[in-house]
Design a protein around this motif. Sequence first.
Motif, PDB file in Angstrom:
ATOM      1  N   PRO A 162       0.801  -1.235   0.000  1.00 27.22           N
ATOM      2  CA  PRO A 162       0.000   0.000   0.000  1.00 27.22           C
ATOM      3  C   PRO A 162       0.829   1.279   0.000  1.00 27.22           C
ATOM      4  N   GLN A 163       2.111   1.181   0.320  1.00 25.02           N
ATOM      5  CA  GLN A 163       2.966   2.371   0.359  1.00 25.02           C
ATOM      6  C   GLN A 163       3.719   2.592  -0.948  1.00 25.02           C
ATOM      7  N   SER A 164       3.335   1.889  -1.977  1.00 24.62           N
ATOM      8  CA  SER A 164       3.987   2.028  -3.278  1.00 24.62           C
ATOM      9  C   SER A 164       4.013   3.493  -3.719  1.00 24.62           C
ATOM     10  N   ARG A 165       5.178   3.976  -4.124  1.00 22.44           N
ATOM     11  CA  ARG A 165       5.303   5.360  -4.574  1.00 22.44           C
ATOM     12  C   ARG A 165       4.509   5.595  -5.839  1.00 22.44           C
ATOM     13  N   TYR A 166       4.489   4.584  -6.727  1.00 21.54           N
ATOM     14  CA  TYR A 166       3.701   4.719  -7.955  1.00 21.54           C
ATOM     15  C   TYR A 166       2.221   4.837  -7.623  1.00 21.54           C
ATOM     16  N   LEU A 167       1.747   4.023  -6.699  1.00 17.60           N
ATOM     17  CA  LEU A 167       0.334   4.067  -6.314  1.00 17.60           C
ATOM     18  C   LEU A 167      -0.041   5.453  -5.810  1.00 17.60           C
ATOM     19  N   GLN A 168       0.812   6.043  -5.012  1.00 12.56           N
ATOM     20  CA  GLN A 168       0.523   7.363  -4.453  1.00 12.56           C
ATOM     21  C   GLN A 168       0.570   8.458  -5.518  1.00 12.56           C
ATOM     22  N   SER A 169       1.593   8.442  -6.349  1.00 13.09           N
ATOM     23  CA  SER A 169       1.722   9.504  -7.361  1.00 13.09           C
ATOM     24  C   SER A 169       0.658   9.386  -8.437  1.00 13.09           C
ATOM     25  N   ARG A 170       0.364   8.163  -8.846  1.00  8.49           N
ATOM     26  CA  ARG A 170      -0.664   7.946  -9.868  1.00  8.49           C
ATOM     27  C   ARG A 170      -2.049   8.331  -9.335  1.00  8.49           C
ATOM     28  N   THR A 171      -2.280   8.095  -8.047  1.00  6.16           N
ATOM     29  CA  THR A 171      -3.546   8.489  -7.434  1.00  6.16           C
ATOM     30  C   THR A 171      -3.766   9.991  -7.557  1.00  6.16           C
ATOM     31  N   GLN A 172      -2.754  10.765  -7.260  1.00  2.00           N
ATOM     32  CA  GLN A 172      -2.879  12.219  -7.349  1.00  2.00           C
ATOM     33  C   GLN A 172      -3.098  12.670  -8.792  1.00  2.00           C
ATOM     34  N   ALA A 173      -2.475  11.982  -9.735  1.00  2.00           N
ATOM     35  CA  ALA A 173      -2.663  12.328 -11.145  1.00  2.00           C
ATOM     36  C   ALA A 173      -4.106  12.063 -11.576  1.00  2.00           C
ATOM     37  N   ILE A 174      -4.679  10.964 -11.116  1.00  2.00           N
ATOM     38  CA  ILE A 174      -6.060  10.639 -11.458  1.00  2.00           C
ATOM     39  C   ILE A 174      -7.019  11.638 -10.824  1.00  2.00           C
ATOM     40  N   VAL A 175      -6.758  12.028  -9.589  1.00  2.00           N
ATOM     41  CA  VAL A 175      -7.601  13.020  -8.903  1.00  2.00           C
ATOM     42  C   VAL A 175      -7.659  14.318  -9.702  1.00  2.00           C
ATOM     43  N   ARG A 176      -6.522  14.738 -10.261  1.00  2.00           N
ATOM     44  CA  ARG A 176      -6.478  15.988 -11.016  1.00  2.00           C
ATOM     45  C   ARG A 176      -7.252  15.896 -12.326  1.00  2.00           C
ATOM     46  N   ARG A 177      -7.354  14.705 -12.893  1.00  2.00           N
ATOM     47  CA  ARG A 177      -7.982  14.536 -14.212  1.00  2.00           C
ATOM     48  C   ARG A 177      -9.434  14.117 -14.165  1.00  2.00           C
TER      49      ARG A 177
END
Length: 239
Positions: free
Chosen positions: A217-232
């Motif tokens: 759950p602490q995957s850096r990709y998971l966290q960064s990709r989540t923020q990208a999806i929120v913005r879009r």
Amino acid sequence: MKALERWLLLVLCAAVALQLFFVLRIALAVWWDPQSTSLQRSEMWRIWQQSGLQRPWQQQWVDYAQISPHLKRAVLTAEDDGFVEHDGVQWEAIERAWERNQKAQEKAQAHPNAKPPKIYGGSTITQQLAKNLLLSGERSFLRKGQELLLARTLEAFLSKQRILEIYLNNVEWGEGIFGAQAAARHYFRKNAAQLTPTEAARLAVMLPRPRYYEVNPQSRYLQSRTQAIVRRMAATPLP
């Protein structure tokens, strides 16, 4: 020759019967909520073989209106942002995925000791539902062709809302975790209707590799990709 002709006739009849079975299953889904999918049954068998089903199966159907619009938008943004416009298949996406896989395969052959290449699918939500609902997980041209045919059949019989509703209620979100309600309860201790944009985006990003992200759950990709999806996701239309 007669024996060969009979054998070919039997094969043809079996193929036609299988297609009729698929069409009937899809037609029933207009009003009948599927109780299980091909993917779920294969996963249940795998889990039973590995652990004897010691981990409880988590799934609860909820209607389209009981699923957060944030989750619908997040999943479409991450998986298929052209969902409301296409007819079940996006040929350009399939072509791009094929080209990327060919390049990855060539690179793997040149460096045999390197990490196995990532496989890109280019599948729409409708194709994913066709595969999960009715087909096996094997990768072959025959299975892909059947998936494309079933995707068009799904679009012919079901509305976009219904396709997305069935998909969100059956897609895998972890080991033995299927559907939006089970995922919301498991990860956030709330109902699917109550998910925030960030929670919804996080679940959407998990979809390609849900079992991996469940234990990482602490995957850096998971966290960064989540923020990208929120913005879009606010710009993604819903059916």
